[in-house]
Design a protein around this motif. Structure first.
Motif, short mmCIF file in Angstrom:
data_model
loop_
_atom_site.label_atom_id
_atom_site.label_comp_id
_atom_site.label_asym_id
_atom_site.label_seq_id
_atom_site.Cartn_x
_atom_site.Cartn_y
_atom_site.Cartn_z
N ALA A 235 0.97 -1.13 0.13
CA ALA A 235 -0.04 -0.10 -0.01
C ALA A 235 0.94 1.28 -0.17
CB ALA A 235 -0.87 0.22 1.04
N ASP A 236 0.53 2.38 -0.59
CA ASP A 236 1.07 3.60 -0.76
C ASP A 236 -0.04 4.71 -0.44
OD1 ASP A 236 2.75 5.70 -1.34
OD2 ASP A 236 3.67 4.63 -3.05
N LEU A 237 0.11 5.24 0.68
CA LEU A 237 -0.80 6.22 1.28
C LEU A 237 -0.21 7.64 1.22
CD1 LEU A 237 -2.10 3.89 4.12
CD2 LEU A 237 -3.00 4.08 1.77
N THR A 238 -0.94 8.57 0.94
CA THR A 238 -0.27 9.78 0.73
C THR A 238 -1.40 10.62 1.92
OG1 THR A 238 -0.12 10.02 -1.55
CG2 THR A 238 -0.16 12.17 -0.64
N ASP A 239 -0.63 11.49 2.70
CA ASP A 239 -1.23 12.15 3.66
C ASP A 239 -2.36 11.39 4.53
OD1 ASP A 239 0.14 14.57 3.31
OD2 ASP A 239 -1.08 15.11 1.59
N PRO A 240 -1.95 10.19 4.97
CA PRO A 240 -2.76 9.53 5.45
C PRO A 240 -3.00 9.78 6.99
CG PRO A 240 -0.85 8.46 5.80
CD PRO A 240 -0.64 9.63 4.90
N GLY A 241 -4.19 9.59 7.67
CA GLY A 241 -4.33 9.56 9.10
C GLY A 241 -4.28 8.15 9.78
N PRO A 242 -3.95 8.29 11.06
CA PRO A 242 -3.81 7.04 11.62
C PRO A 242 -4.73 5.79 11.54
CG PRO A 242 -3.19 8.78 12.90
CD PRO A 242 -4.02 9.32 11.94
N GLU A 243 -5.92 6.26 11.54
CA GLU A 243 -7.07 5.11 11.17
C GLU A 243 -6.84 4.40 9.84
OE1 GLU A 243 -11.75 4.83 11.18
OE2 GLU A 243 -11.08 6.51 11.94
N ALA A 244 -6.53 5.09 8.88
CA ALA A 244 -6.37 4.58 7.48
C ALA A 244 -5.28 3.68 7.39
CB ALA A 244 -6.23 5.75 6.50
N VAL A 245 -4.03 4.06 8.24
CA VAL A 245 -3.00 3.18 8.22
C VAL A 245 -3.01 1.92 9.11
CG1 VAL A 245 -0.80 2.96 9.26
CG2 VAL A 245 -1.55 5.27 8.12
N ALA A 246 -3.97 2.13 10.18
CA ALA A 246 -4.29 1.05 11.27
C ALA A 246 -5.11 0.12 10.27
CB ALA A 246 -4.69 1.47 12.35
N ASP A 247 -6.07 0.69 9.66
CA ASP A 247 -6.93 -0.31 8.96
C ASP A 247 -6.27 -1.15 7.85
OD1 ASP A 247 -9.04 0.58 10.39
OD2 ASP A 247 -9.77 2.01 9.07
N THR A 248 -5.51 -0.28 7.25
CA THR A 248 -4.47 -0.89 6.14
C THR A 248 -3.72 -2.32 6.57
OG1 THR A 248 -4.67 0.93 4.77
CG2 THR A 248 -2.98 -0.92 4.33
N LEU A 249 -3.01 -1.65 7.74
CA LEU A 249 -2.17 -2.90 8.47
C LEU A 249 -2.90 -4.11 8.93
CD1 LEU A 249 0.32 -0.47 10.42
CD2 LEU A 249 0.86 -2.02 8.71
N LEU A 250 -4.15 -3.77 9.56
CA LEU A 250 -5.12 -4.79 10.15
C LEU A 250 -5.44 -5.74 8.96
CD1 LEU A 250 -6.71 -5.86 12.39
CD2 LEU A 250 -8.72 -4.34 11.90
N HIS A 251 -5.80 -5.24 7.95
CA HIS A 251 -6.18 -6.02 6.51
C HIS A 251 -5.20 -7.01 6.29
CE1 HIS A 251 -8.11 -7.09 3.06
NE2 HIS A 251 -6.97 -6.65 2.20
#
Length: 271
Positions: A235-251
């Motif tokens: 995944a490559d996220l631009t200006d992400p919030g912690p929730e988006a990052v945590a959701d991606t890692l959880l997935h």
């Protein structure tokens, strides 16, 4: 080698400060061999704060070590600015690391017998250069350690020691600062302080920071988060919030075989 208009080979804002092309790195041999990086091609833009995250064993620390020239890939190419480091001699690579990169690690790696000022100036001394006095004052004042220059590391708190490590990384105006879990040994207050300082280095001084962390909450400081899984960017996220990052890692951490069962099949009381 192509040079910039000012005659240097340093990347300017909008260009790649560091990049890889089809980088593969293996650890071990035979049946114990592990594929840590699998044909990774990424480009990190100059003047931005990029974080590398991923599940345990995803290859994030290996990637940072390869980017920084601390480890060599088995295959592929690595560039810092416009210079390819993959085929450099050990001597040339050591010189480049001293002059073009800065490092902040989880363990502060300060020399206990040297003063704060001597620790900060050590990379410049090893490179046979002098620290710019005005810039040195700016860095130490901004980091809140200007009054601690005569002290030894054992006289400082953990947060103060890490600020010294940040100053050491910044004082030579490197092309890239690499940070490997820089808040891992700090309490939450000191950790937040170090993160603000690294972010300020990017926002105020145009520095490039590449940081490895396992903490999604720290993504609030990042311009970009690259998430690895099984040795490859997932995944490559631009200006992400912690929730988006945590959701991606959880997935990424979720085993597809662990999909929740329909309610009627859950437990003895299901109907």
């Amino acid at each position: 080698m192509t040079e910039n208009p000012d005659g240097t080979d340093e990347a300017v804002t909008g260009e790649a400060a560091v990049r890889t092309t089809d980088v593969t790195r293996r650890h071990g041999s035979g049946e114990n061999q592990v594929l840590a990086l699998d044909r990774v091609s990424i480009s990190v833009e100059a003047g931005r704060f990029t974080m590398i995250m991923g599940p345990s064993g995803s290859g994030k620390s290996t990637l940072m070590h390869v980017l920084a020239g601390l480890d060599s890939p088995d295959e592929g190419r690595v560039f810092i600015g416009r210079r390819e480091i993959t085929e450099m001699s050990d001597k040339a690579l050591t010189e480049l690391r001293r002059t073009r990169t800065g490092f902040v690690f989880q363990s502060f790696n300060l020399i206990p017998t040297l003063s704060v000022e001597q620790n900060i100036g050590l990379p410049a001394q090893l490179a046979g250069e002098k620290v710019d006095a005005d810039w040195g004052r700016t860095v130490t004042e901004r980091l809140g350690i200007a009054a601690l220059l005569d002290r030894k590391p054992h006289e400082l708190s953990g947060g103060q020691q890490q600020r010294v490590a940040v100053a050491r990384a910044l004082v030579n105006r490197p092309a890239v600062v690499f940070a490997d879990e820089p808040t891992g040994n700090l309490d939450s207050v000191s950790g937040a302080e170090v993160m603000r300082l690294l972010a300020a280095a990017v926002r105020e001084y145009g520095q490039t920071v590449v940081m490895v962390t396992h903490d999604p909450g720290l993504s609030v400081y990042a311009d970009r988060v690259i998430i690895l899984a099984d040795g490859r960017p997932a995944a490559d996220l631009t200006d992400p919030g912690p929730e988006a990052v945590a959701d991606t890692l959880l997935h990424l951490n979720q085993d597809p075989r662990d999909e929740p069962l329909p309610f009627r099949e859950q437990g003895a009381f299901a109907r």
